[in-house]
Scaffold this active site. Structure first.
Site, PDB file in Angstrom:
ATOM      1  CB  VAL A  12      -0.988   0.060   1.191  1.00 52.32           C
ATOM      2  CG1 VAL A  12      -2.198  -0.776   0.895  1.00 52.32           C
ATOM      3  CG2 VAL A  12      -0.349  -0.330   2.504  1.00 52.32           C
ATOM      4  N   GLY A  14       4.252   1.856  -0.638  1.00 49.99           N
ATOM      5  CA  GLY A  14       5.161   2.033  -1.769  1.00 49.99           C
ATOM      6  C   GLY A  14       4.417   2.335  -3.059  1.00 49.99           C
ATOM      7  NE  ARG A  33       9.430 -11.017  -0.987  1.00 50.00           N
ATOM      8  CZ  ARG A  33       9.243 -11.326   0.285  1.00 50.00           C
ATOM      9  NH1 ARG A  33      10.263 -11.702   1.022  1.00 50.00           N
ATOM     10  NH2 ARG A  33       8.039 -11.257   0.824  1.00 50.00           N
ATOM     11  CE  LYS A  75       6.603  -8.004   8.534  1.00 53.03           C
ATOM     12  NZ  LYS A  75       5.869  -7.883   9.578  1.00 53.03           N
ATOM     13  CB  ALA A  76      10.262  -1.492   9.546  1.00 51.37           C
ATOM     14  CG  ASN A 102       6.841   3.514  10.622  1.00 54.29           C
ATOM     15  OD1 ASN A 102       7.223   4.677  10.483  1.00 54.29           O
ATOM     16  ND2 ASN A 102       5.572   3.177  10.750  1.00 54.29           N
ATOM     17  CB  SER A 128       3.545  10.735   9.293  1.00 52.71           C
ATOM     18  OG  SER A 128       2.286  10.630   9.950  1.00 52.71           O
ATOM     19  CE  LYS A 183       5.737   8.159  10.631  1.00 52.97           C
ATOM     20  NZ  LYS A 183       5.497   6.806  10.975  1.00 52.97           N
ATOM     21  CG  HIS A 186       4.507  11.948  13.882  1.00 54.04           C
ATOM     22  ND1 HIS A 186       3.782  10.781  13.695  1.00 54.04           N
ATOM     23  CD2 HIS A 186       3.771  12.937  13.325  1.00 54.04           C
ATOM     24  CE1 HIS A 186       2.668  11.076  13.046  1.00 54.04           C
ATOM     25  NE2 HIS A 186       2.629  12.355  12.806  1.00 54.04           N
ATOM     26  CG  ASN A 187       4.505   7.015  14.636  1.00 54.63           C
ATOM     27  OD1 ASN A 187       4.532   8.017  13.917  1.00 54.63           O
ATOM     28  ND2 ASN A 187       4.383   5.808  14.144  1.00 54.63           N
ATOM     29  CD  GLU A 190      -0.307   8.236  15.095  1.00 55.80           C
ATOM     30  OE1 GLU A 190       0.464   8.775  14.269  1.00 55.80           O
ATOM     31  OE2 GLU A 190      -0.694   7.058  14.985  1.00 55.80           O
ATOM     32  CE1 TYR A 191       1.533   4.375  18.853  1.00 57.62           C
ATOM     33  CE2 TYR A 191       1.146   3.191  20.897  1.00 57.62           C
ATOM     34  CZ  TYR A 191       1.488   3.190  19.559  1.00 57.62           C
ATOM     35  OH  TYR A 191       1.779   1.997  18.949  1.00 57.62           O
ATOM     36  NE  ARG A 288      -2.595   3.097  21.226  1.00 58.72           N
ATOM     37  CZ  ARG A 288      -2.330   3.354  19.951  1.00 58.72           C
ATOM     38  NH1 ARG A 288      -1.887   2.381  19.167  1.00 58.72           N
ATOM     39  NH2 ARG A 288      -2.483   4.563  19.463  1.00 58.72           N
TER      40      ARG A 288
HETATM   41  P1  NBP Z   1       4.358  -3.878   4.548  1.00 55.93           P
HETATM   42  O1  NBP Z   1       4.990  -3.343   5.778  1.00 55.93           O
HETATM   43  O2  NBP Z   1       3.185  -4.749   4.675  1.00 55.93           O
HETATM   44  O3  NBP Z   1       5.481  -4.644   3.694  1.00 55.93           O
HETATM   45  C1  NBP Z   1       5.156  -5.316   2.509  1.00 55.93           C
HETATM   46  C2  NBP Z   1       6.233  -5.112   1.469  1.00 55.93           C
HETATM   47  O4  NBP Z   1       7.505  -5.577   1.949  1.00 55.93           O
HETATM   48  C3  NBP Z   1       5.941  -5.891   0.211  1.00 55.93           C
HETATM   49  O5  NBP Z   1       6.349  -5.123  -0.898  1.00 55.93           O
HETATM   50  C4  NBP Z   1       6.827  -7.123   0.384  1.00 55.93           C
HETATM   51  O6  NBP Z   1       7.170  -7.749  -0.829  1.00 55.93           O
HETATM   52  C5  NBP Z   1       8.046  -6.493   0.986  1.00 55.93           C
HETATM   53  N1  NBP Z   1       8.983  -7.432   1.592  1.00 55.93           N
HETATM   54  C6  NBP Z   1       8.884  -8.192   2.711  1.00 55.93           C
HETATM   55 BR1  NBP Z   1       7.409  -8.284   3.768  1.00 55.93          BR
HETATM   56  N2  NBP Z   1       9.969  -8.927   2.956  1.00 55.93           N
HETATM   57  C7  NBP Z   1      10.812  -8.659   1.950  1.00 55.93           C
HETATM   58  C8  NBP Z   1      12.109  -9.104   1.634  1.00 55.93           C
HETATM   59  N3  NBP Z   1      12.771  -9.963   2.419  1.00 55.93           N
HETATM   60  N4  NBP Z   1      12.686  -8.649   0.507  1.00 55.93           N
HETATM   61  C9  NBP Z   1      12.034  -7.783  -0.289  1.00 55.93           C
HETATM   62  N5  NBP Z   1      10.808  -7.311  -0.037  1.00 55.93           N
HETATM   63  C10 NBP Z   1      10.195  -7.732   1.077  1.00 55.93           C
HETATM   64  O7  NBP Z   1       4.000  -2.679   3.553  1.00 55.93           O
HETATM   65  P2  NBP Z   1       3.339  -1.249   3.842  1.00 55.93           P
HETATM   66  O8  NBP Z   1       2.198  -1.347   4.771  1.00 55.93           O
HETATM   67  O9  NBP Z   1       3.162  -0.652   2.499  1.00 55.93           O
HETATM   68  O10 NBP Z   1       4.496  -0.458   4.604  1.00 55.93           O
HETATM   69  C11 NBP Z   1       5.773  -0.242   4.048  1.00 55.93           C
HETATM   70  C12 NBP Z   1       6.636   0.474   5.076  1.00 55.93           C
HETATM   71  O11 NBP Z   1       6.045   1.747   5.355  1.00 55.93           O
HETATM   72  C13 NBP Z   1       6.737  -0.247   6.414  1.00 55.93           C
HETATM   73  O12 NBP Z   1       8.024  -0.072   6.938  1.00 55.93           O
HETATM   74  C14 NBP Z   1       5.740   0.471   7.278  1.00 55.93           C
HETATM   75  O13 NBP Z   1       6.058   0.403   8.643  1.00 55.93           O
HETATM   76  C15 NBP Z   1       5.851   1.886   6.749  1.00 55.93           C
HETATM   77  N6  NBP Z   1       4.684   2.725   6.967  1.00 55.93           N
HETATM   78  C16 NBP Z   1       3.436   2.240   6.813  1.00 55.93           C
HETATM   79  C17 NBP Z   1       2.335   3.055   7.008  1.00 55.93           C
HETATM   80  C18 NBP Z   1       0.968   2.532   6.821  1.00 55.93           C
HETATM   81  O14 NBP Z   1       0.017   3.280   7.076  1.00 55.93           O
HETATM   82  N7  NBP Z   1       0.788   1.319   6.353  1.00 55.93           N
HETATM   83  C19 NBP Z   1       2.521   4.389   7.356  1.00 55.93           C
HETATM   84  C20 NBP Z   1       3.802   4.881   7.479  1.00 55.93           C
HETATM   85  C21 NBP Z   1       4.873   4.037   7.288  1.00 55.93           C
HETATM   86  P3  NBP Z   1       6.222  -8.928  -1.420  1.00 55.93           P
HETATM   87  O15 NBP Z   1       5.122  -8.232  -2.137  1.00 55.93           O
HETATM   88  O16 NBP Z   1       7.137  -9.651  -2.329  1.00 55.93           O
HETATM   89  O17 NBP Z   1       5.759  -9.744  -0.250  1.00 55.93           O
END
Ligand code: NBP
Length: 477
Positions: A12, A14, A33, A75-76, A102, A128, A183, A186-187, A190-191, A288
């Site tokens: 979502v 990226g 990937r 994923k972080a 994150n 964020s 960041k 910030h979080n 937010e909490y 929480r």
């Molecule tokens: P996710 O945190 O759910 O990560 C999914 C992505 O990571 C997919 O593209 C997946 O590839 C890839 N991935 C994983 Br899991 N392991 C991998 C590996 N070993 N090698 C290569 N790719 C790998 O995605 P997101 O929710 O879009 O969040 C992305 C980042 O942004 C995170 O760090 C998150 O903490 C941060 N963030 C999220 C939000 C939010 O609201 N969601 C807000 C702010 C920051 P695949 O498709 O091949 O499985």
């Protein structure tokens, strides 16, 4: 053609970030990937701008103009390291890796150091605003080298949220992990904001006796004043929502066990390491976790305590006004604590973070965006070395005006048995800072008694110890 920027990791966040770059006129190389995500993105949104789909890491890197700008949105944690290991060997000195996940700032510091040795700029960047923010304009908190920001800054400014005065919600926070640190706090804030809003809701419900729909209206009114913010706005939306299946208020059909992903916890852990009292944020994290202890709560249902008796109509309206005062005063304290942590981190790691600039970039795009942040920026603009937000005249005056109500609300909450850890921690912090004498003197006495830990005196220089087990005379230590 080559791409000005590349995004790998197309879940979502990226995917939306890549679309945001493309919609702003940049050519974006996209990679994931699992290639199907990349293909789906190009198929579905290719018309929005210039995308170059890459199936392999080599294709991806080859698609980027030099110096390369490569955004990682995976994923972080370990996935971030795995992706760095995959791409770093394909890059050249001067190229930039931007980690928008994150990440923990300590990981960012490590990665930055390792990549710097290879001449690669690693730009740990807090983003964020969730998926909507990523698409329409997030608040962006980059760290990393000044050099990398010179190259990236204009692009980030373009895709970022804009504050009401048109300023882009992005600033170079400082070197290495500064962006991810900002960041993280910030979080944490937010909490705290969410917890305080939750307590206000509970008081309006149990003490004032309002229904969720009525409380939604109160929050809507508050949102036109000094509490004007995204979180207050969505609170009104959530509270006015009715569950379609049961016809009950939505808030009454949701299990009351709050979850967390960890950035709030990090904020508190790091604050403990830095010795910064972020009691409001800590109470929010603990609240929480307490909510999630279902068995413990179940086992405690019979414990004695008052049952809240709702107020009459007129009293309720007056009480709601008091709750607004308590919420606002507690919010000032949360931000005071959060900014203290940023200042302490900046000092510890030599980041030289501009606190006013941080307040400024949180005005748009992010979850804690609020009119209030303009005031924080003004406070730091007026005095960059402000010892604390509470030392700002405007905030001090507002708290002075709010404090009677703040205390009354806590008295009512205590009497009626409504838990308000956030409001209470904020007031305790405020009163402790104001106090001319704290019981810390007694603590020092106890420590000297049982452990000969020594103490300092108010009237003389030096360190002293009292011979507690002997004649209780004082010796220089
Ligand atoms: P996710 O945190 O759910 O990560 C999914 C992505 O990571 C997919 O593209 C997946 O590839 C890839 N991935 C994983 Br899991 N392991 C991998 C590996 N070993 N090698 C290569 N790719 C790998 O995605 P997101 O929710 O879009 O969040 C992305 C980042 O942004 C995170 O760090 C998150 O903490 C941060 N963030 C999220 C939000 C939010 O609201 N969601 C807000 C702010 C920051 P695949 O498709 O091949 O499985």
């Amino acid at each position: 053609t080559s791409a000005q920027i590349g995004v790998t990791g197309l879940a979502v966040m990226g995917r939306n970030l890549a679309r945001n770059f493309a919609r702003n006129g940049y050519t974006v190389a996209v990679h994931n990937r699992t290639a199907s995500r990349m293909k789906a993105l190009v198929e579905e949104f290719g018309h929005e701008g210039g995308f170059i789909g890459a199936e392999t890491a080599e294709e991806f890197v080859a698609a980027l103009e030099r110096p390369r700008r490569l955004v990682i949105m995976v994923k972080a944690g370990e996935p971030t390291d795995a992706v760095i290991q995959e791409f770093a060997p394909l890059l050249e000195p001067g190229d930039m890796i931007i980690d928008g996940g994150n990440a923990h700032f300590a990981d960012t510091r490590r990665r930055e150091r390792e990549l710097r040795e290879r001449g690669i700029h690693f730009v740990g960047t807090g983003i964020s605003g969730g998926e909507e923010g990523a698409l329409h304009g997030p608040s962006i908190m980059p760290g990393g080298s000044v050099e990398s920001y010179a190259s990236l800054g204009p692009m980030l400014e373009k895709i970022s949220a804009k504050a009401k005065d048109g300023a882009p919600c992005v600033t170079h926070c400082g070197p290495d992990g500064a962006g991810h640190f900002v960041k993280m706090v910030h979080n944490g804030i937010e909490y705290a904001d969410m917890q305080l809003i939750g307590e206000a809701y509970q008081l309006l419900r149990d003490v004032a006796g309002y229904s969720p729909a009525e409380i939604a209206e109160i929050f809507r009114t508050w949102n036109t004043g000094r509490l004007d913010s995204y979180l207050i706005e969505i609170t009104a939306e959530v509270l006015s929502h009715v569950d379609a299946a049961t016809g009950k208020p939505f808030v009454d059909v949701v299990v009351d066990q709050a979850e967390q992903k960890g950035t709030g916890r990090w904020t508190v852990q790091i604050a403990l390491d830095l010795g910064v009292p972020v009691s409001g944020i800590a109470e929010a994290v603990f609240a929480r976790s307490l909510s999630g202890h279902a068995k413990l709560r179940e086992a405690s249902q019979g414990l004695a305590g008052p049952t809240a008796v709702p107020l009459g109509k007129e009293e309720a309206a007056a009480f709601a006004d008091r709750v607004e005062q308590a919420l606002y005063a507690s919010k000032i304290v949360s931000y005071t604590q959060g900014f203290h942590e940023i200042a302490a981190g900046s000092e510890e790691y030599g980041w030289d973070i501009d606190l006013g600039a941080v307040a400024s970039i949180w005005r748009g795009g992010c979850i804690i965006r609020a009119a209030f942040l303009d005031r924080i920026r003004a406070a730091y603009d007026a005095r960059a070395d402000l010892p604390s937000l509470l030392s700002d005249e405007t905030f001090a005056r507002e708290i002075a005006a709010a404090q009677d109500d703040w205390r009354e609300v806590l008295i009512a909450a205590t009497r009626q048995g409504v838990p308000t850890p956030g409001f209470a921690a904020a007031l305790a912090y405020y009163d402790a800072l104001r106090a001319t004498r704290l019981p810390a003197a007694l603590t020092q006495g106890q420590r000297d008694f049982f452990g000969a830990h020594t103490y300092r005196r108010v009237d003389r220089e030096g360190t002293f110890h009292t011979l507690w087990g002997g004649d209780r005379s004082e010796v220089s230590a």
